[in-house]
Write an enzyme that holds these catalytic residues in place. Sequence first.
Site, PDB file in Angstrom:
ATOM      1  CG  ASP A 211       3.392  -1.885  -4.526  1.00 17.51           C
ATOM      2  OD1 ASP A 211       3.773  -0.716  -4.711  1.00 17.51           O
ATOM      3  OD2 ASP A 211       4.072  -2.744  -3.935  1.00 17.51           O
ATOM      4  CG  LEU A 212       5.199  -0.985 -10.231  1.00 14.09           C
ATOM      5  CD1 LEU A 212       5.988   0.112 -10.945  1.00 14.09           C
ATOM      6  CD2 LEU A 212       4.854  -2.103 -11.210  1.00 14.09           C
TER       7      LEU A 212
ATOM      8  CG  ASP B 263       4.864  -5.036  -0.611  1.00 16.78           C
ATOM      9  OD1 ASP B 263       5.755  -4.864   0.254  1.00 16.78           O
ATOM     10  OD2 ASP B 263       4.603  -4.163  -1.460  1.00 16.78           O
TER      11      ASP B 263
END
Length: 237
Positions: free
Chosen positions: A16-17, A188
């Site tokens: 994920d970014l 996250d």
Amino acid sequence: MYFYRILTPIKAITFDLDDTLYENHSVIYKTEEKLLLFIRKYDTRFNNINNNDLHKFRKIIKKQIPEISHDITELRRLSTEMMFYKYGYNHEKTIKGTNEIMSKFTFWRNQINIPESTYIILEKLVKKFPLVAITNGNADPKIFGLDKYFQFVLKAGINGRLKPSKDMYLLATKQLGIEPKFILHVGDNLITDIKGAINSGMQACWINSNKKKLINTKNICIPHVEIHHLSSLLYIT
């Protein structure tokens, strides 16, 4: 670091970014602040417009085109066009104004402060594994220098439905040519990242930077491993 499930050999890592490789909340806040200021100065007709007004336009677009929710950039573009039409602009000036606002949005959306440690960790990982980014957001890694670490970047809307849908996860496995069970997804969010990855047959690493208690989270989905710092990946791969 906590292990909840047995890890199988890892042959690739997907990331994920936003809020995984960098802090994103302040970026979004500043982007919306700068964009609203730009819109208000664009034309006196927009002097009193506020974020609630902008969200109302998005709400209307979502109702008209439900599937647009999976492409937040296109949703923003269409709602901006609606704003111009609402305030009496013709088609030509609407397109011109929309492009100018979207350009300003892109600029501020990508003013991201990448921790030096993130570059160092990715530099080490990319020597061992193919890396891929899978994001629901609209940040552009090319602009802030992370793209060089990824074989490819998958974005919701362009490459499938929003996570936790399986679309982008399965596309990643297909493009990598690696079975899902040998891919570790790092993110996250326990729903979009962890649940989405596990439902797609991948392994999942929850990066819990705020050190939340897993037992206290809603809609709990147990990851394979929980880490508090990105650097911990170097010890489990």
